[in-house]
Enzyme design. Structure first.
Site, PDB file in Angstrom:
ATOM      1  N   HIS A   2      56.814  14.564  24.044  1.00 30.68           N
ATOM      2  CA  HIS A   2      56.236  14.673  22.698  1.00 30.68           C
ATOM      3  C   HIS A   2      55.543  16.033  22.525  1.00 30.68           C
ATOM      4  O   HIS A   2      55.686  16.681  21.474  1.00 30.68           O
ATOM      5  CB  HIS A   2      55.186  13.580  22.477  1.00 30.68           C
ATOM      6  CG  HIS A   2      55.709  12.180  22.510  1.00 30.68           C
ATOM      7  ND1 HIS A   2      55.427  11.317  23.544  1.00 30.68           N
ATOM      8  CD2 HIS A   2      56.483  11.482  21.642  1.00 30.68           C
ATOM      9  CE1 HIS A   2      55.996  10.145  23.312  1.00 30.68           C
ATOM     10  NE2 HIS A   2      56.659  10.218  22.174  1.00 30.68           N
TER      11      HIS A   2
ATOM     12  N   GLN B 294      70.063   9.134  18.128  1.00 31.93           N
ATOM     13  CA  GLN B 294      69.102   9.157  17.014  1.00 31.93           C
ATOM     14  C   GLN B 294      69.190  10.478  16.247  1.00 31.93           C
ATOM     15  O   GLN B 294      69.176  10.487  15.010  1.00 31.93           O
ATOM     16  CB  GLN B 294      67.693   8.955  17.576  1.00 31.93           C
ATOM     17  CG  GLN B 294      66.571   9.148  16.580  1.00 31.93           C
ATOM     18  CD  GLN B 294      65.246   8.694  17.157  1.00 31.93           C
ATOM     19  OE1 GLN B 294      64.946   7.511  17.163  1.00 31.93           O
ATOM     20  NE2 GLN B 294      64.453   9.618  17.664  1.00 31.93           N
TER      21      GLN B 294
ATOM     22  N   GLY C  21      63.752  14.824  19.934  1.00 33.10           N
ATOM     23  CA  GLY C  21      64.122  15.070  21.328  1.00 33.10           C
ATOM     24  C   GLY C  21      65.567  14.676  21.599  1.00 33.10           C
ATOM     25  O   GLY C  21      66.047  13.644  21.131  1.00 33.10           O
TER      26      GLY C  21
ATOM     27  N   LYS D 193      66.600  13.526  24.176  1.00 33.70           N
ATOM     28  CA  LYS D 193      66.624  12.285  24.953  1.00 33.70           C
ATOM     29  C   LYS D 193      67.238  11.161  24.125  1.00 33.70           C
ATOM     30  O   LYS D 193      67.984  10.336  24.634  1.00 33.70           O
ATOM     31  CB  LYS D 193      65.213  11.905  25.367  1.00 33.70           C
ATOM     32  CG  LYS D 193      65.125  10.478  25.850  1.00 33.70           C
ATOM     33  CD  LYS D 193      64.119  10.315  26.924  1.00 33.70           C
ATOM     34  CE  LYS D 193      64.040   8.867  27.310  1.00 33.70           C
ATOM     35  NZ  LYS D 193      63.547   8.053  26.180  1.00 33.70           N
TER      36      LYS D 193
ATOM     37  N   MET E 257      56.225   7.662  17.943  1.00 32.20           N
ATOM     38  CA  MET E 257      55.609   6.333  18.007  1.00 32.20           C
ATOM     39  C   MET E 257      54.402   6.351  18.952  1.00 32.20           C
ATOM     40  O   MET E 257      53.926   5.302  19.382  1.00 32.20           O
ATOM     41  CB  MET E 257      56.629   5.288  18.465  1.00 32.20           C
ATOM     42  CG  MET E 257      57.827   5.189  17.517  1.00 32.20           C
ATOM     43  SD  MET E 257      58.704   3.623  17.593  1.00 32.20           S
ATOM     44  CE  MET E 257      59.175   3.574  19.307  1.00 32.20           C
TER      45      MET E 257
ATOM     46  N   GLU F 283      54.652  14.634  27.994  1.00 34.22           N
ATOM     47  CA  GLU F 283      55.078  16.040  27.836  1.00 34.22           C
ATOM     48  C   GLU F 283      56.275  16.196  26.891  1.00 34.22           C
ATOM     49  O   GLU F 283      56.436  17.239  26.277  1.00 34.22           O
ATOM     50  CB  GLU F 283      55.403  16.656  29.205  1.00 34.22           C
ATOM     51  CG  GLU F 283      54.200  17.199  29.935  1.00 34.22           C
ATOM     52  CD  GLU F 283      53.550  18.394  29.229  1.00 34.22           C
ATOM     53  OE1 GLU F 283      54.264  19.248  28.682  1.00 34.22           O
ATOM     54  OE2 GLU F 283      52.308  18.459  29.218  1.00 34.22           O
TER      55      GLU F 283
ATOM     56  N   SER G 281      57.750   6.884  26.857  1.00 36.96           N
ATOM     57  CA  SER G 281      56.557   6.040  26.731  1.00 36.96           C
ATOM     58  C   SER G 281      56.762   4.742  27.485  1.00 36.96           C
ATOM     59  O   SER G 281      55.799   4.108  27.927  1.00 36.96           O
ATOM     60  CB  SER G 281      56.279   5.743  25.259  1.00 36.96           C
ATOM     61  OG  SER G 281      56.148   6.952  24.541  1.00 36.96           O
TER      62      SER G 281
HETATM   63  P1  AMP Z   1      59.167   8.196  20.496  1.00 39.81           P
HETATM   64  O1  AMP Z   1      57.669   8.291  20.368  1.00 39.81           O
HETATM   65  O2  AMP Z   1      59.624   7.605  21.769  1.00 39.81           O
HETATM   66  O3  AMP Z   1      59.809   7.606  19.260  1.00 39.81           O
HETATM   67  O4  AMP Z   1      59.669   9.685  20.544  1.00 39.81           O
HETATM   68  C1  AMP Z   1      59.307  10.621  19.569  1.00 39.81           C
HETATM   69  C2  AMP Z   1      60.156  11.850  19.723  1.00 39.81           C
HETATM   70  O5  AMP Z   1      59.952  12.401  21.022  1.00 39.81           O
HETATM   71  C3  AMP Z   1      61.654  11.555  19.590  1.00 39.81           C
HETATM   72  O6  AMP Z   1      62.272  12.590  18.846  1.00 39.81           O
HETATM   73  C4  AMP Z   1      62.107  11.545  21.018  1.00 39.81           C
HETATM   74  O7  AMP Z   1      63.464  11.909  21.183  1.00 39.81           O
HETATM   75  C5  AMP Z   1      61.207  12.603  21.626  1.00 39.81           C
HETATM   76  N1  AMP Z   1      61.132  12.418  23.071  1.00 39.81           N
HETATM   77  C6  AMP Z   1      60.861  11.265  23.740  1.00 39.81           C
HETATM   78  N2  AMP Z   1      60.946  11.463  25.066  1.00 39.81           N
HETATM   79  C7  AMP Z   1      61.312  12.756  25.240  1.00 39.81           C
HETATM   80  C8  AMP Z   1      61.567  13.578  26.391  1.00 39.81           C
HETATM   81  N3  AMP Z   1      61.490  13.097  27.632  1.00 39.81           N
HETATM   82  N4  AMP Z   1      61.913  14.864  26.181  1.00 39.81           N
HETATM   83  C9  AMP Z   1      62.011  15.367  24.925  1.00 39.81           C
HETATM   84  N5  AMP Z   1      61.768  14.647  23.805  1.00 39.81           N
HETATM   85  C10 AMP Z   1      61.419  13.373  23.963  1.00 39.81           C
END
Ligand code: AMP
Length: 291
Positions: A37, A154, A148, A150, A30, A35, A187
């Protein structure tokens, strides 16, 4: 790096790559890259010929009282960061490209979506995630897709969709990337003011302490979740949940045996934060453990 906005263009690019025998890796995001991402992009770059990053703030996974409007957006910055990681295509569609008038389908995974973030945010959240990820898989048809750890729940939901709908994609889970003090990158960390940022480290500190207890042989869920709750209380944080759950089906675990997911969610200042550890019991409990 190309920036593509339509499904037609995205399909054409992938078709060409596949015809040339190239493998395709997809990183769904999103945006508002950090780091975490970038680590997914690096993993995708190392393992695939064509790397596609999708950038789409998916409205259907946000509730009416959540932060869709405020969600950080900076496409130019994101594009520069993705390009620097060697990403080939940034797929950045509009909401109407993904959800045209008359869109009527939703992917619902039962069971594992009903606890943790599914309970805290509502069932719509993982319906939104499962539906958009299934669409992205249909549009990009990746060999590998990177997520991730995290967002541990999901990943489990996406794996369930892939298995149940026989989608031909390998799901790769990447480790949580953290700030130097332990806070999981997100984010949403931009919502933290200075004081909230200092308090927020309690989530990872609590998880660290619980992992150390598990490594020392403490297996009782209340002991492990209690360690996290105590650390949060010190920082004046009231958690939405702190739970020990099975890595197979997210059923509650009362006594650790092998590995389990210890997951936490909490509002800190203006941000809703989540974090987790996979905790492991590797030895006998010490004499005198109260259970
Ligand atoms: P988002 O943009 O928040 O939807 O995240 C996109 C992808 O990045 C998802 O698969 C998240 O799990 C992963 N992600 C977000 N934060 C982290 C993090 N701190 N470490 C590893 N992966 C992450």
């Amino acid at each position: 790096m190309k920036i593509l906005r339509t499904i037609t263009e995205m399909r054409a690019a992938v078709r060409e790559a596949r015809a040339a025998g190239r493998t395709v890796g997809l990183v769904p995001t999103m945006g508002a890259f950090h780091e975490g991402h970038l680590s997914l992009m690096r993993a995708a770059r190392a393992q695939n010929d064509l790397v596609v990053v999708s950038l789409f703030v998916n409205p259907t996974q946000f509730g009416p009282n959540e932060d869709l409007a405020a969600y950080p957006r900076d496409e130019a910055r994101d594009a520069a960061l993705a390009e620097a990681e060697g990403v080939d295509i940034l797929f950045a569609p509009t909401a109407s490209e993904i959800y045209p008038d008359g869109f009527a389908t939703s992917i619902h995974v039962s069971g594992i979506t009903e606890v943790l973030d599914g309970a805290a945010r509502g069932a719509f959240h993982f319906d939104g995630v499962a539906t958009v990820v299934t669409k992205l898989f249909g549009i990009v048809r990746p060999d590998d897709a990177y997520f991730g750890q995290k967002d541990a729940q999901q990943i489990m939901v996406v794996r369930r969709v892939v298995r149940d709908l026989d989608l031909d994609v390998r799901i790769v889970a990447c480790p949580i990337v953290r700030e130097p003090d332990g806070l999981a990158m997100s984010s949403r960390n931009v919502y933290l003011d200075e004081r909230a940022r200092r308090r927020a480290v309690a989530l990872s500190r609590g998880l660290d302490q619980a992992s150390a207890l598990a490594a020392d042989g403490f297996r009782d869920a209340l002991t492990l979740t209690g360690a996290v709750r105590r650390m949060l209380a010190h920082a004046d944080i009231e958690p939405e949940y702190v739970e020990l759950r099975s890595l197979d089906d997210l059923s509650p675990v009362s006594e650790l045996d092998g590995e389990a997911l210890l997951a936490v969610a909490a509002r800190v200042g203006g941000a809703r934060l989540i974090d987790n550890h996979i905790v492991r019991f590797e030895g006998e409990p010490p004499a005198g453990e109260q259970s």
